[in-house]
Design a protein around this motif. Structure first.
Motif, PDB file in Angstrom:
ATOM      1  N   ASN A  46       0.853  -1.191   0.000  1.00 19.06           N
ATOM      2  CA  ASN A  46       0.000   0.000   0.000  1.00 19.06           C
ATOM      3  C   ASN A  46       0.895   1.249   0.000  1.00 19.06           C
ATOM      4  O   ASN A  46       1.878   1.316   0.741  1.00 19.06           O
ATOM      5  N   LEU A  47       0.527   2.231  -0.829  1.00 18.72           N
ATOM      6  CA  LEU A  47       1.380   3.424  -0.970  1.00 18.72           C
ATOM      7  C   LEU A  47       1.519   4.180   0.351  1.00 18.72           C
ATOM      8  O   LEU A  47       2.575   4.741   0.656  1.00 18.72           O
ATOM      9  N   GLY A  48       0.434   4.168   1.134  1.00 20.66           N
ATOM     10  CA  GLY A  48       0.493   4.844   2.433  1.00 20.66           C
ATOM     11  C   GLY A  48       1.532   4.203   3.338  1.00 20.66           C
ATOM     12  O   GLY A  48       2.308   4.896   4.016  1.00 20.66           O
ATOM     13  N   MET A  51       4.990   5.097   2.114  1.00 22.55           N
ATOM     14  CA  MET A  51       5.370   6.464   2.477  1.00 22.55           C
ATOM     15  C   MET A  51       5.786   6.546   3.944  1.00 22.55           C
ATOM     16  O   MET A  51       6.749   7.227   4.297  1.00 22.55           O
ATOM     17  N   LEU A  52       5.054   5.829   4.801  1.00 21.27           N
ATOM     18  CA  LEU A  52       5.409   5.842   6.227  1.00 21.27           C
ATOM     19  C   LEU A  52       6.764   5.185   6.470  1.00 21.27           C
ATOM     20  O   LEU A  52       7.585   5.681   7.254  1.00 21.27           O
ATOM     21  N   PHE A  55       9.383   7.583   5.268  1.00 19.05           N
ATOM     22  CA  PHE A  55       9.549   8.683   6.222  1.00 19.05           C
ATOM     23  C   PHE A  55      10.387   8.211   7.416  1.00 19.05           C
ATOM     24  O   PHE A  55      11.288   8.910   7.879  1.00 19.05           O
ATOM     25  N   TRP A  59      13.960   9.590   8.480  1.00 17.56           N
ATOM     26  CA  TRP A  59      14.113  10.212   9.791  1.00 17.56           C
ATOM     27  C   TRP A  59      15.254   9.557  10.581  1.00 17.56           C
ATOM     28  O   TRP A  59      15.981  10.208  11.313  1.00 17.56           O
ATOM     29  N   ALA A  69      14.640  16.989   9.394  1.00 13.80           N
ATOM     30  CA  ALA A  69      13.896  15.882   8.782  1.00 13.80           C
ATOM     31  C   ALA A  69      13.958  15.985   7.263  1.00 13.80           C
ATOM     32  O   ALA A  69      13.016  15.595   6.577  1.00 13.80           O
ATOM     33  N   ILE A  70      15.064  16.516   6.739  1.00  9.66           N
ATOM     34  CA  ILE A  70      15.111  16.697   5.285  1.00  9.66           C
ATOM     35  C   ILE A  70      15.213  15.355   4.550  1.00  9.66           C
ATOM     36  O   ILE A  70      14.633  15.200   3.485  1.00  9.66           O
ATOM     37  N   ALA A  72      13.863  12.610   5.605  1.00 12.53           N
ATOM     38  CA  ALA A  72      12.509  12.049   5.695  1.00 12.53           C
ATOM     39  C   ALA A  72      11.610  12.661   4.626  1.00 12.53           C
ATOM     40  O   ALA A  72      10.840  11.958   3.960  1.00 12.53           O
ATOM     41  N   MET A  73      11.710  13.970   4.442  1.00 11.64           N
ATOM     42  CA  MET A  73      10.872  14.648   3.448  1.00 11.64           C
ATOM     43  C   MET A  73      11.185  14.145   2.039  1.00 11.64           C
ATOM     44  O   MET A  73      10.294  13.828   1.244  1.00 11.64           O
ATOM     45  N   VAL A  74      12.475  14.052   1.740  1.00 17.16           N
ATOM     46  CA  VAL A  74      12.883  13.658   0.397  1.00 17.16           C
ATOM     47  C   VAL A  74      12.531  12.197   0.128  1.00 17.16           C
ATOM     48  O   VAL A  74      12.063  11.851  -0.962  1.00 17.16           O
ATOM     49  N   THR A  76      10.098  10.436   1.432  1.00 17.74           N
ATOM     50  CA  THR A  76       8.656  10.324   1.229  1.00 17.74           C
ATOM     51  C   THR A  76       8.279  10.781  -0.174  1.00 17.74           C
ATOM     52  O   THR A  76       7.451  10.154  -0.851  1.00 17.74           O
ATOM     53  N   LEU A  77       8.906  11.881  -0.613  1.00 18.17           N
ATOM     54  CA  LEU A  77       8.618  12.394  -1.956  1.00 18.17           C
ATOM     55  C   LEU A  77       8.999  11.373  -3.028  1.00 18.17           C
ATOM     56  O   LEU A  77       8.243  11.117  -3.972  1.00 18.17           O
ATOM     57  N   TYR A  80       6.583   8.516  -3.157  1.00 23.19           N
ATOM     58  CA  TYR A  80       5.315   8.932  -3.768  1.00 23.19           C
ATOM     59  C   TYR A  80       5.461   9.008  -5.291  1.00 23.19           C
ATOM     60  O   TYR A  80       4.595   8.540  -6.030  1.00 23.19           O
TER      61      TYR A  80
END
Lengths: 169, 278
Positions: A46-48, A51-52, A55, A59, A69-70, A72-74, A76-77, A80
């Motif tokens: 599952n994409l969710g 993503m978790l 992240f 992190w 948390a850069i 983590a942000m990247v 997740t992106l 996605y």
């Protein structure tokens, strides 16, 4: 899906924290090998959840880099974008037969555009976010390119090595 | 409601991405001083660029008054420069020329700046100037207009500066009552932008409506002798040891267009001797 991402995940995270965090060759090569685990994550999840997980991985790396948390942000992106990116980079025929293709089964050109592209996107977004200055975009791109080449080389080598140990289908 | 639920379900992963990215951004900007400072600069730059464009659009209509006022100021500065003391390399455009304000005080950097934005509606008002660190501006420089104190520079970006004016509840300015040579603290408690309060002024000192207040030499930010305002109302409270004084501020923040930004000589040396209040 006949591959487990956990071994690679743990391995690259340990390598990232223990070895690759300390590499700053010529000020431009600082490879983020943990992105290999992101690329390797099964698309069938599952994409969710993906993503978790991304992240969380990011992190964890952030905590060793002391970088907020850069990562983590990247991460997740990238996760996605991955589900869309694969449609542009892997042939529809392959995707029809294997909606969640094993990276070892991809042709080199597809692997380069799919995995190499994701690795480059990851590094570019990371270094741009890290510097947070448009004036440094050229330097960020150079760093991203040099580091991406190295990480892609490592990924390709890993795939070659695991292919030789892969049971025949 | 059903349509909203369908829309939310359809874009749940994208919304999830936005949510996680927001958490990441919040953590990053909370923990990383560098990223926080870049965000702060970006805010100043964006606000400055917006206000500059608004200012350009409306400047034409105020041109006559401003030209007159600028010409008067140029005449005044020319007069003062006649007894100036050169401290640095005068051949450089950014040389520091010391301009004598009075017989006891000198400033080593003066820059004329345009006010792009002057907030007057909140408790924490601020001004935005069209000059920044590229012009030599730094935090804690004095901002004045026609010998009247406007405020002090709070933060700078390369091209813009944010000024904390007297009409900001966070600012407390040392004020001298020249007639008695007694100092008090000028604070703005909100409300009208024309009035502030003079605090801590002892009741045994005679003071009357119409007396002027100027900056005192206690401040390392402002040159002494600059006008702050005039006493507008004096009240005595039974049992209190200080007056309750209302001050009519010299500056009208609704009619602010050009200012001078200046730094007293030896400011840094002086402030290094003051114990850190943090």
């Amino acid at each position: 899906m006949n591959r487990s991402p956990w071994l690679l995940l743990i391995l690259v995270i340990l390598l990232q924290g223990g070895v690759f965090n300390r590499i700053h060759w010529m000020g431009i090569i600082n490879p983020m090998v943990y992105v290999m685990a992101l690329v390797w994550l099964p698309l069938g999840w599952n994409l969710g959840v993906q993503m978790l997980v991304a992240f969380g991985i990011g992190w964890w790396v952030d905590s060793s880099f002391q970088s907020g948390a850069i990562h983590a942000m990247v991460s997740t992106l990238v996760i996605y974008l991955r589900s869309y990116w694969i449609r542009f980079t892997v042939s529809p025929v392959t995707l029809q037969d294997h909606p969640d293709p094993d990276l070892r089964d991809l042709e080199f050109r597809s692997l380069l555009s799919y995995a190499g592209g994701l690795i480059f996107i990851h590094h570019t977004a990371l270094y741009l976010l890290e510097s947070l200055r448009w004036a440094h975009w050229g330097y960020s791109l150079l760093k991203a390119f040099a580091s991406s080449v190295l990480v892609f080389g490592l990924l390709w080598s890993t795939l070659q090595w695991t292919s030789s140990n892969k049971p025949a289908r | 409601m059903g349509a909203l639920a369908i829309w939310l379900f359809k874009y749940r992963f994208f919304l999830g991405l936005i949510f996680l990215e927001s958490i990441g951004a919040w953590i990053t900007f909370s923990e990383q001083a560098y990223h926080r400072s870049r965000l702060n600069q970006w805010q100043i730059e964006t606000a400055g660029a917006y206000q500059a464009s608004v200012n350009r659009a409306t400047r034409f209509w105020r041109m006559d008054d401003e030209n007159l006022r600028l010409n008067q100021e140029i005449a005044l500065l020319t007069q003062r420069l006649s007894d100036s003391l050169v401290l640095g390399d005068t051949s450089s455009q950014k040389s520091r020329s010391a301009v004598t304000l009075d017989s006891t005080f000198k400033v080593d950097l003066v820059r004329a700046a345009r006010v792009l934005y002057a907030g007057t509606n909140t408790q924490h008002n601020y001004l935005l100037l069209d000059k920044g660190s590229l012009d030599g501006l730094e935090p804690r420089m004095a901002v004045v207009q026609d010998h009247k104190i406007v405020g002090q520079v709070q933060a700078v970006s390369p091209r813009f500066a944010r000024v904390i004016p007297l009409i900001n509840t966070k600012l407390r300015t040392s004020a001298l009552h020249p007639a008695s040579q007694t100092t008090g603290s000028l604070v703005w408690a909100g409300g009208s932008t024309r009035y502030a309060e003079l605090m801590d002024f002892p009741i045994h000192i005679p003071i009357k409506v119409g007396d002027s207040l100027v900056s005192s030499s206690f401040s390392s930010v402002y040159p002494p002798g600059l006008r702050l305002g005039r006493i507008d109302r004096v009240e005595t409270i039974p049992g209190a040891i200080t007056y309750k004084i209302r001050v009519l501020l010299s500056i009208d923040y609704h009619r602010l267009d050009h200012v001078l930004v200046m730094r007293p000589v030896f400011q840094q040396e002086r402030e290094e001797l003051i114990p850190n209040q943090d």
